[in-house]
Design a protein around this motif. Structure first.
Motif, PDB file in Angstrom:
ATOM      1  N   TYR B 130       2.002 -41.342 137.717  1.00  0.00           N
ATOM      2  CA  TYR B 130       0.984 -42.349 138.252  1.00  0.00           C
ATOM      3  C   TYR B 130       1.755 -43.608 139.114  1.00  0.00           C
ATOM      4  O   TYR B 130       1.179 -44.408 139.455  1.00  0.00           O
ATOM      5  CB  TYR B 130      -0.106 -43.141 137.186  1.00  0.00           C
ATOM      6  N   ALA B 131       3.174 -43.555 138.678  1.00  0.00           N
ATOM      7  CA  ALA B 131       4.019 -44.588 139.453  1.00  0.00           C
ATOM      8  C   ALA B 131       3.671 -44.686 140.995  1.00  0.00           C
ATOM      9  O   ALA B 131       3.110 -43.554 141.375  1.00  0.00           O
ATOM     10  CB  ALA B 131       5.466 -44.594 139.270  1.00  0.00           C
ATOM     11  N   PHE B 149       1.169 -49.698 135.003  1.00  0.00           N
ATOM     12  CA  PHE B 149       1.313 -50.845 135.083  1.00  0.00           C
ATOM     13  C   PHE B 149       0.149 -51.961 135.043  1.00  0.00           C
ATOM     14  O   PHE B 149       0.095 -53.075 135.534  1.00  0.00           O
ATOM     15  CB  PHE B 149       2.380 -52.035 135.811  1.00  0.00           C
ATOM     16  N   THR B 150      -0.834 -51.265 135.085  1.00  0.00           N
ATOM     17  CA  THR B 150      -2.339 -51.934 134.907  1.00  0.00           C
ATOM     18  C   THR B 150      -3.115 -51.316 133.700  1.00  0.00           C
ATOM     19  O   THR B 150      -2.673 -50.131 133.258  1.00  0.00           O
ATOM     20  CB  THR B 150      -3.003 -51.819 136.114  1.00  0.00           C
ATOM     21  N   PRO B 151      -4.146 -51.993 133.355  1.00  0.00           N
ATOM     22  CA  PRO B 151      -4.968 -51.362 132.298  1.00  0.00           C
ATOM     23  C   PRO B 151      -5.440 -50.314 132.476  1.00  0.00           C
ATOM     24  O   PRO B 151      -5.780 -49.408 131.546  1.00  0.00           O
ATOM     25  CB  PRO B 151      -6.182 -52.563 132.207  1.00  0.00           C
ATOM     26  N   LEU B 152      -5.994 -49.748 133.788  1.00  0.00           N
ATOM     27  CA  LEU B 152      -6.080 -48.618 134.248  1.00  0.00           C
ATOM     28  C   LEU B 152      -5.269 -47.503 133.592  1.00  0.00           C
ATOM     29  O   LEU B 152      -5.583 -46.445 133.187  1.00  0.00           O
ATOM     30  CB  LEU B 152      -6.305 -48.447 135.800  1.00  0.00           C
ATOM     31  N   GLY B 153      -3.833 -47.695 133.744  1.00  0.00           N
ATOM     32  CA  GLY B 153      -2.852 -46.956 133.414  1.00  0.00           C
ATOM     33  C   GLY B 153      -2.781 -46.674 131.702  1.00  0.00           C
ATOM     34  O   GLY B 153      -2.687 -45.660 131.231  1.00  0.00           O
ATOM     35  N   GLY B 224       3.624 -45.304 121.610  1.00  0.00           N
ATOM     36  CA  GLY B 224       4.681 -44.323 122.482  1.00  0.00           C
ATOM     37  C   GLY B 224       4.039 -44.108 123.778  1.00  0.00           C
ATOM     38  O   GLY B 224       4.461 -44.159 124.798  1.00  0.00           O
ATOM     39  N   SER B 225       2.835 -43.566 124.029  1.00  0.00           N
ATOM     40  CA  SER B 225       2.248 -43.002 125.281  1.00  0.00           C
ATOM     41  C   SER B 225       1.975 -44.171 126.183  1.00  0.00           C
ATOM     42  O   SER B 225       1.700 -43.977 127.156  1.00  0.00           O
ATOM     43  CB  SER B 225       1.072 -42.140 125.190  1.00  0.00           C
ATOM     44  N   VAL B 226       1.837 -45.253 125.715  1.00  0.00           N
ATOM     45  CA  VAL B 226       1.242 -46.545 126.348  1.00  0.00           C
ATOM     46  C   VAL B 226       2.392 -47.434 126.963  1.00  0.00           C
ATOM     47  O   VAL B 226       2.387 -47.716 128.109  1.00  0.00           O
ATOM     48  CB  VAL B 226       0.147 -47.384 125.564  1.00  0.00           C
ATOM     49  N   GLY B 231       3.340 -51.539 131.536  1.00  0.00           N
ATOM     50  CA  GLY B 231       4.286 -52.557 132.258  1.00  0.00           C
ATOM     51  C   GLY B 231       4.571 -53.574 131.300  1.00  0.00           C
ATOM     52  O   GLY B 231       5.493 -54.581 131.616  1.00  0.00           O
ATOM     53  N   ASN B 232       3.780 -53.756 130.180  1.00  0.00           N
ATOM     54  CA  ASN B 232       4.299 -54.845 129.114  1.00  0.00           C
ATOM     55  C   ASN B 232       4.318 -56.343 129.484  1.00  0.00           C
ATOM     56  O   ASN B 232       5.084 -57.044 129.086  1.00  0.00           O
ATOM     57  CB  ASN B 232       5.520 -54.203 128.553  1.00  0.00           C
ATOM     58  N   MET B 233       3.349 -56.830 130.417  1.00  0.00           N
ATOM     59  CA  MET B 233       3.480 -58.100 130.722  1.00  0.00           C
ATOM     60  C   MET B 233       2.643 -58.690 129.834  1.00  0.00           C
ATOM     61  O   MET B 233       1.362 -58.644 129.674  1.00  0.00           O
ATOM     62  CB  MET B 233       2.958 -58.268 132.149  1.00  0.00           C
TER      63      MET B 233
END
Lengths: 278, 287, 323
Positions: B130-131, B149-153, B224-226, B231-233
């Motif tokens: 999904y990148a 890198f979004t809540p959707l991911g 782990g999978s998240v 993106g961890n902002m």
């Protein structure tokens, strides 16, 4: 065309199957394919080179060792707990079963955290451990502890329903024929539960080798020392060594596939229901 | 000679029913001891630590604005993923129980993949897909849909993790639900959709709810999978478990503890809720 | 000799047995007969040592075995569902009791094999030793369970509903076979059953139980002909019950004479053939009570609507105050 009272028409069936398969293909199969394809992106040579690094080897060995310690511990516990729970009646039994399941409802990260709070440098026993030159957190014992915690219910929750269903008749028969407790367990109970036990061991082992969150918190990520395979995947990935990361990941994916195949074989062959196992 | 001979096992263990099978003391003692050592005492320790913080400090670090947005993200994405799984998990369970099609056995085995695949592996695989330049991401990016890198991911990762919970709780109930009740409904003149909505769905609803709750609980704690795809902002895509790790890395043990305790209380509440639903279901079914 | 003395057993608030006394002679074949919940299986399990009594003693040949473990009591127990070890062959099942003996008491491998074969011959399963229990029919499994129990040379053979899990035809054959086997071996045996026919046909003496108490102990003849309590009279065999002036009058359907005068008038409801008899169901004209009785099929068949005069040939009076 046959009309049936209690099933959908062929077209509806076909559409529902297609949607289900598309969903599974997209969400489950595609990630799996991606792992292997990314690992082999630059050919088999790069793949092998990535796995043959000393750090990768150390991670593989550590992972195997962690599983070799924590799985037997869970087997012993699982058998003891299910013997006590299924062969005897005592008050508080359902509470005990709930408590055994407790680790399933704790976040992996929190599972690691509780051991840091106990045994870390600032933890409850931190000063004492330091005085005696013992290291648990950021060392192998901590990884074992966190893994045992995470996999705690696996064997027991597989055996409890199985032994409940089997009842006590066989054991009573063996005792009435003169067998002692160990003989009864060894010759009668263990053969009766062996496939269920193997099933529990499979799931327990897969989780023990693959655990990431809990182990990540307690390990300290020391390369070659406290790095398990999943942690090694993370390090390589964060260093943009994607082929390396996916190569090690593909080994873990193989482990998962072997687990799934063995699990399915056990389910078909011995009629073990999978239930909502974790 | 006394006239009442009490057999020794009974006299010794009044609180449980006597049994001829040996080994209760050994196995029960070991179970309780090992359970306490590995699970109960460590869990008690974290609550003890939180209690030592003092109420106002606990609230301050446990419900800081950064923590609050992490909870919102974790609970929100876990709920969204749980809902997706409730719908598609039910569909998958239905198809697996009711229909015959080639490759069904393999599909059935594949459903358990998220249980067997290490979470970190799932995490990097999903990120690769999904990148923006990934297999799937490259088609979504031009459409303005950002996944990684979004809540959707995060939601997609949690759908992956949670699916088997729903399928595996609904499947046995659906299989157990005899054809005869559907046939009865049909003889009484119900259409197929009426039968589904009024006969089948109510029967599997408790199992579906259980599956949803388990997927939700797992999603809230998932790490782990998240972390690869999120993106961890801070404040935007930082999930609660990650915030715990971040706090730990900064030696902010109290912050980590407070957030962990909040999450555990939520998890235990969900666990109790599941048990209550199941107990009510059993009672109603008379089993 | 087996002696059971004042055995009491409770499960929580439920009294399973109260004050059971029973003496069994060597070589006897005893049936514990009663409805479910009568405590018969609990009593059998207490004798075996699979359950512990709350008070009272069990004696084997004068020795108090109350505190002895089941493994040391040397009783052969045949379980209702047989409890065969599924992962062992038939021969291994039969030999199990010998193979778990302490090394110094254990016969040699060859002797164990020989003994297992001998037992399989005894239960007429020769040549099936290498099969697994799952590959046998219900009747065959039952006999394996019996052979396994006999292998330890028990002093006492206990059977829990031995024919319960079998279909009617097999049950009848096995019943006859078990009776012959008992005669041949002379082993003291106790079996539990809820089937009165089984008890009357097989046992030397029948122990009728209800609600955790013994109602009567006696030979099948005594139990049937001279029931000691209304329960026994009603539970064993068919009985008509009529309220009389001094209590309840019980009489069997076959203990009825059709008379031409001086009997009770019965209005016939329904008639069907029962073997060599007509079974007549009707209502006593005076009391309005339903009765059943048998009329020799040599008589012309009665029809619904007929009135017949009957007189019980044998009857028993039970006075509730006296009992």
């Amino acid at each position: 065309m046959k009309l049936r009272a209690t099933t959908e028409g062929r077209l509806t069936q076909f559409a529902l199957i297609a949607i289900a398969l598309a969903f599974l293909g997209f969400f489950l199969l595609l990630p799996l394919v991606a792992v292997f394809s990314e690992a082999l992106k630059q050919g088999a040579g790069a793949f092998i080179a990535a796995i043959e690094t000393p750090d990768a080897w150390a991670a593989i060995k550590l992972t195997l060792m962690i599983a070799a310690i924590s799985v037997p511990l869970n087997v012993v516990f699982g058998i003891a707990a299910s013997w006590a729970i299924t062969k005897f009646s005592f008050p508080g039994k359902s509470l005990l079963i709930t408590l055994i399941d407790l680790p399933f409802s704790v976040s992996p990260v929190v599972s690691g955290l509780i051991f840091v709070l106990l045994f870390g440098a600032n933890g409850l026993f931190g000063a004492w451990l330091q005085a005696h030159d013992l290291k648990i957190i950021f060392a192998v014992p901590g990884i074992v502890l966190a893994t045992v915690f995470i996999t705690f219910p696996f064997v027991a929750r597989e055996l409890i329903p199985l032994m409940m269903e089997q009842g006590k008749d066989d054991e009573e028969a063996a005792l009435s024929l003169g067998a002692n407790g160990w003989q009864t367990f060894w010759h009668v109970t263990l053969p009766n539960i062996r496939w269920g036990l193997l099933y529990g061991v499979l799931l327990c082992n897969a989780r023990a080798m693959g655990e990431f969150g809990a182990v990540s918190v307690v390990s300290g990520h020391i390369r070659g020392e406290t790095n398990t395979m999943p942690l090694h995947v993370e390090i390589l990935y964060n260093e943009y060594d994607f082929v390396g990361a996916f190569a090690v990941a593909s080994l873990l994916a193989c482990l998962a596939l072997v687990t799934l195949v063995a699990k399915s074989v056990l389910e078909w062959r011995f009629d073990l229901h999978s239930g909502a196992s974790h | 000679m006394s006239t009442t001979t009490l057999s020794p096992p009974r006299a010794a263990r009044r609180w449980r029913k006597p049994s001829v099978l040996p080994g209760f003391g050994l196995t029960f003692g070991f179970t309780l001891g090992w359970l306490s050592l590995i699970v109960l005492i460590p869990i008690a320790a974290i609550f003890l630590k939180a209690a030592g913080m003092g109420w106002s400090h606990f609230l301050e670090v446990g419900f800081s604005s950064r923590a609050l947005s992490a909870y919102r993200l974790s609970f929100g994405t876990a709920a969204a993923a749980g809902l997706v799984n409730a719908v598609f998990g039910l569909l998958v369970a239905w198809v697996l129980v009711r229909y015959v099609f080639p490759g069904k056995a393999i599909i059935s085995a594949l459903v358990d993949l998220p249980f067997a695949l290490p979470t970190a592996v799932a995490g990097i695989a999903l990120t690769a897909l999904y990148a923006p330049n990934g297999w799937v991401g490259q088609f979504l990016d031009p459409l303005g849909i950002k996944v990684a890198f979004t809540p959707l991911g995060i939601t997609i990762a949690l759908v992956f993790i949670g699916l088997p919970f729903v399928v595996r709780s609904v499947e046995p109930v659906l299989a157990d639900l005899g054809k005869d009740v559907e046939e009865a409904a049909a003889t009484l003149g119900a259409t197929r959709s009426q039968t589904f909505l009024r006969v089948i769905f109510p029967a599997i609803a408790p199992a579906l709810l259980t599956g949803f709750a388990m997927a939700f609980a797992r999603g809230v704690g998932e790490y782990g999978s998240v972390i690869f795809i999120s993106g961890n902002m801070p404040g935007k895509t930082e999930i609660a478990p990650l915030l715990i790790v971040t706090q730990l890395e900064q030696y902010a043990y109290e912050g980590a503890t407070a957030i962990a305790v909040v999450m555990m209380l939520v998890s235990f509440t969900i666990l109790l809720g599941i048990n209550a639903v199941q107990a009510a279901g059993r009672k109603r079914m008379g089993a | 000799m087996i002696k059971v003395q004042n055995i009491t057993k409770r499960f929580g608030d439920y009294a399973a047995l109260h004050g059971i006394d029973l003496e069994i002679e060597d070589g006897e074949f005893i049936a514990l007969l009663g409805p479910s919940g009568s405590g018969k299986t609990t009593l059998l399990r207490i004798i075996a040592g699979l359950e512990f009594q709350d008070s009272g003693e069990v004696f084997f040949n004068g020795d108090d075995v109350s505190t002895k473990k089941v493994a040391d009591r040397q009783v052969g127990f045949v379980f209702q569902q047989y409890a065969l070890f599924r992962h062992m062959t038939v021969a291994e099942n039969v030999a199990f009791g010998l193979t778990v003996k302490k090394r110094r008491d254990r016969p040699s491998k060859a002797a164990i094999k020989e003994r297992a074969e001998e037992l399989l011959r005894l239960v007429q399963l020769e040549g099936l030793g290498q099969r697994y229990p799952g590959q046998l029919s219900g009747g065959q499994r039952q006999r394996v369970a019996l052979a396994r129990a006999l292998a330890i040379e028990p002093k006492l053979l206990l059977l829990d509903e031995p024919f319960g899990a079998l279909d009617a035809k097999v049950r009848k054959d096995l019943r006859r076979w078990l009776r012959d086997l008992h005669k041949q071996m002379g082993l003291t045996s106790i079996f539990v059953t809820h089937d009165q026919e089984e008890a009357l046909e097989l046992a030397d003496r029948v122990v009728v139980m209800d609600h955790g108490k013994i109602e009567q102990i006696g030979t099948p003849e005594e139990i049937y002909m001279n029931p000691a309590t209304p329960f026994v009279s009603h539970f064993v065999g068919e009985t008509n019950r009529i309220a009389g002036n001094d209590g309840e009058i019980h009489f069997r359907p076959h203990d009825v004479d059709v008379v031409t005068e001086g009997g009770e008038a019965v209005l016939v409801d329904n008639v069907f053939r029962k073997g060599g008899w007509w079974r007549v169901e009707g209502v006593l004209a005076e009391a309005g009570l339903v009765v059943e009785f048998d009329v020799d099929a040599g008589f012309p068949q009665p029809s619904p609507g007929d009135t017949i005069l009957i007189r019980p040939r044998r009857s028993r009076l039970f006075n509730p105050e006296k009992d």
